[in-house]
Write an enzyme that holds these catalytic residues in place. Sequence first.
Site, PDB file in Angstrom:
ATOM      1  N   GLY A   1       7.978 -18.471  34.169  1.00  0.00           N
ATOM      2  CA  GLY A   1       8.485 -18.005  32.876  1.00  0.00           C
ATOM      3  C   GLY A   1       9.900 -17.492  33.038  1.00  0.00           C
ATOM      4  O   GLY A   1      10.197 -16.334  32.781  1.00  0.00           O
TER       5      GLY A   1
ATOM      6  N   SER B   1      13.017 -18.631  31.816  1.00  0.00           N
ATOM      7  CA  SER B   1      14.120 -19.173  31.015  1.00  0.00           C
ATOM      8  C   SER B   1      14.711 -18.221  29.980  1.00  0.00           C
ATOM      9  O   SER B   1      15.804 -18.465  29.476  1.00  0.00           O
ATOM     10  CB  SER B   1      13.669 -20.464  30.322  1.00  0.00           C
ATOM     11  OG  SER B   1      12.457 -20.256  29.628  1.00  0.00           O
ATOM     12  N   THR B   2      13.996 -17.155  29.645  1.00  0.00           N
ATOM     13  CA  THR B   2      14.519 -16.216  28.642  1.00  0.00           C
ATOM     14  C   THR B   2      14.096 -14.795  29.020  1.00  0.00           C
ATOM     15  O   THR B   2      13.237 -14.592  29.875  1.00  0.00           O
ATOM     16  CB  THR B   2      13.958 -16.501  27.220  1.00  0.00           C
ATOM     17  OG1 THR B   2      12.526 -16.372  27.256  1.00  0.00           O
ATOM     18  CG2 THR B   2      14.323 -17.894  26.722  1.00  0.00           C
ATOM     19  N   GLY B   3      14.711 -13.823  28.346  1.00  0.00           N
ATOM     20  CA  GLY B   3      14.242 -12.443  28.418  1.00  0.00           C
ATOM     21  C   GLY B   3      14.126 -11.876  29.819  1.00  0.00           C
ATOM     22  O   GLY B   3      15.017 -12.037  30.661  1.00  0.00           O
TER      23      GLY B   3
ATOM     24  N   ASP C   1       3.932 -26.986  31.340  1.00  0.00           N
ATOM     25  CA  ASP C   1       2.997 -25.929  30.960  1.00  0.00           C
ATOM     26  C   ASP C   1       2.524 -25.173  32.204  1.00  0.00           C
ATOM     27  O   ASP C   1       1.743 -25.698  32.998  1.00  0.00           O
ATOM     28  CB  ASP C   1       1.814 -26.569  30.225  1.00  0.00           C
ATOM     29  CG  ASP C   1       0.740 -25.562  29.856  1.00  0.00           C
ATOM     30  OD1 ASP C   1       0.964 -24.342  30.046  1.00  0.00           O
ATOM     31  OD2 ASP C   1      -0.329 -25.986  29.373  1.00  0.00           O
TER      32      ASP C   1
ATOM     33  N   TYR D   1      -0.257  -2.196  19.386  1.00  0.00           N
ATOM     34  CA  TYR D   1       0.085  -2.803  20.668  1.00  0.00           C
ATOM     35  C   TYR D   1      -0.938  -2.419  21.743  1.00  0.00           C
ATOM     36  O   TYR D   1      -1.871  -3.155  22.003  1.00  0.00           O
ATOM     37  CB  TYR D   1       1.525  -2.458  21.086  1.00  0.00           C
ATOM     38  CG  TYR D   1       2.039  -3.438  22.112  1.00  0.00           C
ATOM     39  CD1 TYR D   1       2.685  -4.603  21.721  1.00  0.00           C
ATOM     40  CD2 TYR D   1       1.820  -3.244  23.466  1.00  0.00           C
ATOM     41  CE1 TYR D   1       3.099  -5.544  22.659  1.00  0.00           C
ATOM     42  CE2 TYR D   1       2.226  -4.171  24.414  1.00  0.00           C
ATOM     43  CZ  TYR D   1       2.871  -5.317  24.004  1.00  0.00           C
ATOM     44  OH  TYR D   1       3.268  -6.247  24.930  1.00  0.00           O
TER      45      TYR D   1
ATOM     46  N   LYS E   1      -3.151  -6.791  28.141  1.00  0.00           N
ATOM     47  CA  LYS E   1      -2.350  -6.057  29.120  1.00  0.00           C
ATOM     48  C   LYS E   1      -3.249  -5.200  30.023  1.00  0.00           C
ATOM     49  O   LYS E   1      -2.964  -5.014  31.208  1.00  0.00           O
ATOM     50  CB  LYS E   1      -1.309  -5.179  28.406  1.00  0.00           C
ATOM     51  CG  LYS E   1      -0.276  -5.977  27.599  1.00  0.00           C
ATOM     52  CD  LYS E   1       0.492  -6.950  28.475  1.00  0.00           C
ATOM     53  CE  LYS E   1       1.659  -7.601  27.760  1.00  0.00           C
ATOM     54  NZ  LYS E   1       2.381  -8.558  28.621  1.00  0.00           N
TER      55      LYS E   1
ATOM     56  N   VAL F   1      14.768  -6.582  22.513  1.00  0.00           N
ATOM     57  CA  VAL F   1      14.720  -7.702  21.577  1.00  0.00           C
ATOM     58  C   VAL F   1      14.485  -8.980  22.380  1.00  0.00           C
ATOM     59  O   VAL F   1      15.291  -9.354  23.220  1.00  0.00           O
ATOM     60  CB  VAL F   1      16.046  -7.839  20.798  1.00  0.00           C
ATOM     61  CG1 VAL F   1      15.933  -8.958  19.772  1.00  0.00           C
ATOM     62  CG2 VAL F   1      16.409  -6.543  20.114  1.00  0.00           C
ATOM     63  N   THR F   2      13.347  -9.614  22.136  1.00  0.00           N
ATOM     64  CA  THR F   2      13.086 -10.939  22.706  1.00  0.00           C
ATOM     65  C   THR F   2      12.469 -11.774  21.592  1.00  0.00           C
ATOM     66  O   THR F   2      12.090 -11.247  20.543  1.00  0.00           O
ATOM     67  CB  THR F   2      12.079 -10.881  23.879  1.00  0.00           C
ATOM     68  OG1 THR F   2      10.821 -10.405  23.377  1.00  0.00           O
ATOM     69  CG2 THR F   2      12.560  -9.986  25.007  1.00  0.00           C
TER      70      THR F   2
END
Length: 398
Positions: free
Chosen positions: A48, A50-52, A111, A235, A244, A274-275
């Site tokens: 994972g 590619s972002t954030g 995936d 959450y 979680k 912010v994501t």
Amino acid sequence: MIIKPRVRGFICVTTHPAGCEANVKQQIDYVEAKGPVVNGPKKVLVIGSSTGYGLAARITAAFGSGADTLGVFFERPGSESKPGTAGWYNSAAFEKFAHEKGLYARSINGDAFSDEVKRLTIETIKRDLGKVDLVVYSLAAPRRTHPKSGEVFSSTLKPIGKSVSFRGLDTDKEVIKDVVLEAASDQEVADTVAVMGGEDWQMWIDALLEADVLADGAKTTAFTYLGEKITHDIYWNGSIGAAKKDLDQKVLGIRDKLAPLGGDARVSVLKAVVTQASSAIPMMPLYLSLLFKVMKEQGTHEGCIEQVDGLYRESLYGAEPRLDEEGRLRADYKELQPEVQSRVEELWDKVTNENLYELTDFAGYKSEFLNLFGFEVAGVDYEQDVNPDVQIANLIQA
């Protein structure tokens, strides 16, 4: 083509390759300015990436520790007529800068929940790296196809046990509104745990151990968010929180399995940022807009790269890791300061449509949201023609 932002709800449907590249470069510059991570990792797998937070973990490993990195993600390339996903452009930029530094950087697009991607990853580690000494697990996905049963699970964001009403912010219309979320069914909770819990992390570590591609002393971490009582109902005490909490259970077994290697497994708690994932959570835009306002006033505001860089230096590779009583690594302590949370709570009910920009940092929230997609990044000329067809060299396509 000239690319402008087009926002629909909590997603921006366009992305800017030059803006994404500039954003990645800013993060690299931040890490390099901090100097080397002492005793940092050397060969790193980021699931994972590619972002954030996952992207920040890859950047910190490469540019803070000079690590060779293998990234796994599920992104869409652009074409001559249509931009790709931000994660595609981020990864292309990361690899470009890593290669300029003489670092190994390769990526697998597919995936991460699948057996095939795990197999390709192991093959690549064996061929190119030998063994890895850090595995970062940072997947955020709305659904998961189980690799053994083929069953498709979808995650939901709902409270557990009772419906919850709270104030939210409609980011399109820029109005405060009351939101009611119905309670999740038992099935929805179980499905959310199947997508976002610790089973896939465990499957990854099991597969890597079985293939003998984890180095002596290898560490693994998965990222989580705990938050404070304002966000707890939807959450931590909701369906996502159940997933979680499953991470907190699964990490114990993973830690035991790594013990013979002298390794370690930890859940790392990071602050709210912010994501693309957090902007989809109904109360988060308002919470983040208030949090930014308060933390910027106090000089403690941080984004993904500041958080992850600090996590590496203080806890993952620090002499005295910040651990809580559950054994988690904590990087979210500035957000949870009583003076921050009490001020956010105090302002929470005072925000109206009229004073939104005055009491909150919604302007800062919007800007950071657009940054995710490569827009409003300093130093980028958005009137310039850009080619959305950007290649990632040596990409392994699942």
